[in-house]
Motif scaffolding. Structure first.
Motif, PDB file in Angstrom:
ATOM      1  N   ARG A 127     -47.338  97.711  39.662  1.00 29.78           N
ATOM      2  CA  ARG A 127     -47.893  97.585  38.313  1.00 29.78           C
ATOM      3  C   ARG A 127     -47.251  98.556  37.320  1.00 29.78           C
ATOM      4  O   ARG A 127     -47.247  98.293  36.113  1.00 29.78           O
ATOM      5  CB  ARG A 127     -49.402  97.845  38.335  1.00 29.78           C
ATOM      6  CG  ARG A 127     -50.232  96.718  38.886  1.00 29.78           C
ATOM      7  CD  ARG A 127     -51.711  96.992  38.634  1.00 29.78           C
ATOM      8  NE  ARG A 127     -52.563  96.079  39.379  1.00 29.78           N
ATOM      9  CZ  ARG A 127     -52.836  94.851  38.999  1.00 29.78           C
ATOM     10  NH1 ARG A 127     -52.323  94.381  37.878  1.00 29.78           N
ATOM     11  NH2 ARG A 127     -53.623  94.083  39.735  1.00 29.78           N
ATOM     12  N   ARG A 131     -43.257  94.716  33.008  1.00 31.70           N
ATOM     13  CA  ARG A 131     -43.655  93.378  33.427  1.00 31.70           C
ATOM     14  C   ARG A 131     -42.477  92.409  33.461  1.00 31.70           C
ATOM     15  O   ARG A 131     -42.525  91.405  34.172  1.00 31.70           O
ATOM     16  CB  ARG A 131     -44.758  92.851  32.498  1.00 31.70           C
ATOM     17  CG  ARG A 131     -45.531  91.648  33.020  1.00 31.70           C
ATOM     18  CD  ARG A 131     -46.233  91.936  34.342  1.00 31.70           C
ATOM     19  NE  ARG A 131     -47.239  92.979  34.249  1.00 31.70           N
ATOM     20  CZ  ARG A 131     -48.514  92.815  33.918  1.00 31.70           C
ATOM     21  NH1 ARG A 131     -48.957  91.609  33.609  1.00 31.70           N
ATOM     22  NH2 ARG A 131     -49.355  93.838  33.895  1.00 31.70           N
ATOM     23  N   ASP A 132     -41.416  92.707  32.701  1.00 32.04           N
ATOM     24  CA  ASP A 132     -40.257  91.814  32.720  1.00 32.04           C
ATOM     25  C   ASP A 132     -39.220  92.223  33.776  1.00 32.04           C
ATOM     26  O   ASP A 132     -38.107  91.704  33.791  1.00 32.04           O
ATOM     27  CB  ASP A 132     -39.601  91.738  31.333  1.00 32.04           C
ATOM     28  CG  ASP A 132     -39.074  93.086  30.851  1.00 32.04           C
ATOM     29  OD1 ASP A 132     -39.318  94.114  31.517  1.00 32.04           O
ATOM     30  OD2 ASP A 132     -38.406  93.108  29.786  1.00 32.04           O
ATOM     31  N   SER A 133     -39.578  93.141  34.668  1.00 35.77           N
ATOM     32  CA  SER A 133     -38.685  93.471  35.780  1.00 35.77           C
ATOM     33  C   SER A 133     -38.472  92.225  36.640  1.00 35.77           C
ATOM     34  O   SER A 133     -39.361  91.383  36.775  1.00 35.77           O
ATOM     35  CB  SER A 133     -39.295  94.573  36.652  1.00 35.77           C
ATOM     36  OG  SER A 133     -39.453  95.772  35.930  1.00 35.77           O
ATOM     37  N   LEU A 191     -49.050  88.422  39.143  1.00 31.97           N
ATOM     38  CA  LEU A 191     -48.904  89.467  38.123  1.00 31.97           C
ATOM     39  C   LEU A 191     -48.000  88.996  36.995  1.00 31.97           C
ATOM     40  O   LEU A 191     -48.318  89.168  35.810  1.00 31.97           O
ATOM     41  CB  LEU A 191     -48.327  90.734  38.761  1.00 31.97           C
ATOM     42  CG  LEU A 191     -48.063  91.922  37.829  1.00 31.97           C
ATOM     43  CD1 LEU A 191     -49.376  92.525  37.339  1.00 31.97           C
ATOM     44  CD2 LEU A 191     -47.219  92.980  38.549  1.00 31.97           C
ATOM     45  N   LYS A 192     -46.901  88.365  37.349  1.00 33.38           N
ATOM     46  CA  LYS A 192     -45.903  87.997  36.354  1.00 33.38           C
ATOM     47  C   LYS A 192     -46.176  86.655  35.677  1.00 33.38           C
ATOM     48  O   LYS A 192     -45.913  86.497  34.488  1.00 33.38           O
ATOM     49  CB  LYS A 192     -44.500  87.946  36.998  1.00 33.38           C
ATOM     50  CG  LYS A 192     -43.871  89.312  37.228  1.00 33.38           C
ATOM     51  CD  LYS A 192     -42.460  89.193  37.756  1.00 33.38           C
ATOM     52  CE  LYS A 192     -41.502  88.569  36.778  1.00 33.38           C
ATOM     53  NZ  LYS A 192     -41.187  89.406  35.619  1.00 33.38           N
ATOM     54  N   TYR A 193     -46.709  85.694  36.432  1.00 33.90           N
ATOM     55  CA  TYR A 193     -46.725  84.322  35.929  1.00 33.90           C
ATOM     56  C   TYR A 193     -48.121  83.713  35.784  1.00 33.90           C
ATOM     57  O   TYR A 193     -48.247  82.617  35.255  1.00 33.90           O
ATOM     58  CB  TYR A 193     -45.891  83.425  36.856  1.00 33.90           C
ATOM     59  CG  TYR A 193     -44.529  83.984  37.170  1.00 33.90           C
ATOM     60  CD1 TYR A 193     -43.624  84.280  36.144  1.00 33.90           C
ATOM     61  CD2 TYR A 193     -44.142  84.245  38.480  1.00 33.90           C
ATOM     62  CE1 TYR A 193     -42.376  84.804  36.433  1.00 33.90           C
ATOM     63  CE2 TYR A 193     -42.892  84.765  38.766  1.00 33.90           C
ATOM     64  CZ  TYR A 193     -42.010  85.048  37.747  1.00 33.90           C
ATOM     65  OH  TYR A 193     -40.778  85.568  38.022  1.00 33.90           O
ATOM     66  N   ASP A 195     -50.911  85.687  34.580  1.00 33.22           N
ATOM     67  CA  ASP A 195     -51.721  86.650  33.828  1.00 33.22           C
ATOM     68  C   ASP A 195     -52.515  87.567  34.745  1.00 33.22           C
ATOM     69  O   ASP A 195     -53.655  87.944  34.450  1.00 33.22           O
ATOM     70  CB  ASP A 195     -52.676  85.922  32.867  1.00 33.22           C
ATOM     71  CG  ASP A 195     -51.930  85.126  31.804  1.00 33.22           C
ATOM     72  OD1 ASP A 195     -50.884  85.614  31.346  1.00 33.22           O
ATOM     73  OD2 ASP A 195     -52.392  84.029  31.469  1.00 33.22           O
ATOM     74  N   ASP A 196     -51.897  87.937  35.856  1.00 31.36           N
ATOM     75  CA  ASP A 196     -52.507  88.886  36.802  1.00 31.36           C
ATOM     76  C   ASP A 196     -53.816  88.359  37.399  1.00 31.36           C
ATOM     77  O   ASP A 196     -54.711  89.138  37.750  1.00 31.36           O
ATOM     78  CB  ASP A 196     -52.730  90.247  36.131  1.00 31.36           C
ATOM     79  CG  ASP A 196     -52.849  91.383  37.151  1.00 31.36           C
ATOM     80  OD1 ASP A 196     -52.587  91.135  38.348  1.00 31.36           O
ATOM     81  OD2 ASP A 196     -53.217  92.501  36.751  1.00 31.36           O
TER      82      ASP A 196
END
Length: 441
Positions: A127, A131-133, A191-193, A195-196
């Motif tokens: 976390r 977030r764009d990693s 997490l990424k796609y 909305d967590d």
């Protein structure tokens, strides 16, 4: 110990004399020669790695423990209500070379349930990343964060380290890792796609089904996950992810260090990242040449020639070793053809028509050693159809499957006491001298 670990111990004790004899009595036997092209060309085709987990024949394709893909799928016990085996049954098979009974599979499933709990700090570490990693960076870091709990590292540092028994702690770490990696992968996906919006583990489900459940997928996707993870598990030891894992572990780095490194290799565009590149290319190809028109042989033939004549390649075609259609491609194609809806999907129809046309075009073009499709030419289409449309996640799926082969391999590496990998390098001056002299005298 569990039935699997007992069986693995029995197999190891029987195998050790074989490798010891080869090293002691036959170390000077020449099995291959190295030329300058191989030295400069990435050690291609140099026979210097040993694995019994899988073998890769240029014409036949992959065999897992001596069985082809169709033979493997046919032999292993199936998941309840499914035509596909569980990943847990395949894990038993990879480690021992024996087809497990249903009771043995059930024990592995139960064992993985006790191992799959991921410490909260791993999720906390992921976390903290932007977030764009890339999700592969997140996965590699997540696996590395687990290193704190390595049983092998603790054993090595205990002062009681015995190299004969060290495989047992590698087995424990490897089993923990393969049970936990789909949980971490699902966390990253959500997490990424999504909305967590995380979905808890369902204790009733096997690994593949549970992964589908955790990412909010359909019932049908459970078989996709089982198939995908098994097909991507291993491809002999020379590929980047498997070799990197073996190399790092040969220094007695624990399985978490080793596989985090292997995942970093898998993330390269010449290895695992190729699957997302193939889908991206296919969709651009569809938009440019099809535009809602049913793909015909004539249309696709012209479009492929236009592509090649413009200096571009056809992604997903060719392979470093294979000289025929990748059996992993065919397994996924068969899944598509027998799945209502998917077999009529426009993207699958395009990929299918490219498969019919591309080998002939590439053969006539003459600039490729292998005009046949590899696994990447098909895999993205299935994921896209089921709504997994974030193709930068596809390599994570690959990484979940590849953990099985890599972890089985390094368990056996330690069991058989394989040496620290340390090839000898040469200079360009040396190569030029030997070239002028016609070789080493």
């Amino acid at each position: 110990m569990t039935q699997l670990k007992d069986k693995l111990s029995e197999k190891i004790q029987a195998h050790r004399p074989r490798t010891a004899r080869l090293t002691k009595e036959f170390a000077d036997i020449v099995i291959d020669k190295v030329d300058i092209g191989q030295c400069m060309g990435g050690a291609r085709d140099i026979k210097c790695l040993v694995t019994d987990i899988s073998s890769l024949d240029p014409q036949e394709g992959i065999r897992f423990r001596g069985k082809t893909i169709p033979e493997t799928f046919a032999a292993l016990p199936k998941a309840a209500g499914s035509a596909y085996p569980t990943v847990e049954s395949f894990w038993y098979f990879l480690l021992t070379g024996e087809v497990p009974t249903q009771a043995q599979v059930d024990e592995v499933v139960a064992q993985w349930k006790t191992r799959q709990s991921v410490p909260p700090y791993v999720f906390d570490v992921i976390r903290t990343l932007p977030r764009d990693s890339h999700p592969m960076a997140m996965l590699s870091i997540g696996i590395l964060a687990l290193q704190r709990d390595s049983k092998f590292a603790a054993y090595y540092n205990s002062g009681k380290f015995n190299k004969t028994n060290a495989w047992e702690q590698v087995y424990e770490d490897a089993s923990d890792l393969v049970a936990r990696i789909p949980v971490i992968a699902a966390f990253i996906y959500n997490l990424k796609y999504r909305d967590d919006k995380q979905i808890a583990i369902d204790p009733k489900l096997d690994m593949g089904a549970n992964f589908a459940h955790m990412i909010g997928q359909s019932e049908e996707y459970k078989d996709v996950a089982r198939m995908y993870f098994i097909l991507h598990s291993d491809h002999e030891s020379g590929n980047v992810s498997a070799h990197t894992t073996h190399l790092v572990h040969s220094a007695l780095s624990d399985p978490y260090y080793a596989y985090s490194a292997g995942l970093s290799g898998l993330a390269g565009p010449l290895h695992g990242l190729a699957n997302q590149e193939v889908l991206s290319w296919t969709m651009k190809f569809q938009e440019k040449y099809c535009k809602g028109v049913e793909p015909t042989k004539e249309l696709i033939t012209k479009a492929l020639w236009d592509t090649l004549n413009s200096g571009q390649v056809i992604p997903g075609y060719g392979h470093a070793v294979l000289r025929k259609t990748d059996p992993r491609y065919m397994s996924q194609r068969e899944f598509c053809l027998k799945t209502p809806g998917l077999k009529d999907d426009p993207l699958f129809k395009l990929v299918s028509m490219i498969f019919e046309v591309a080998p002939g075009v590439l053969s006539e073009h003459g600039h490729t050693k292998n005009p046949w499709p590899n696994v990447d030419a098909q895999s993205g289409v299935i994921q896209w159809y089921y709504g997994v449309k974030h193709w930068d996640f596809y390599t994570v799926l690959f990484g979940v499957g590849r953990a099985l082969g890599c972890m089985a391999n390094i368990t056996w590496d330690r069991a058989l006491g394989y040496a620290l990998e340390r090839p000898k390098s040469v200079t360009t001056d040396m190569l030029e001298k030997w070239a002028a002299e016609g070789g080493i005298k």
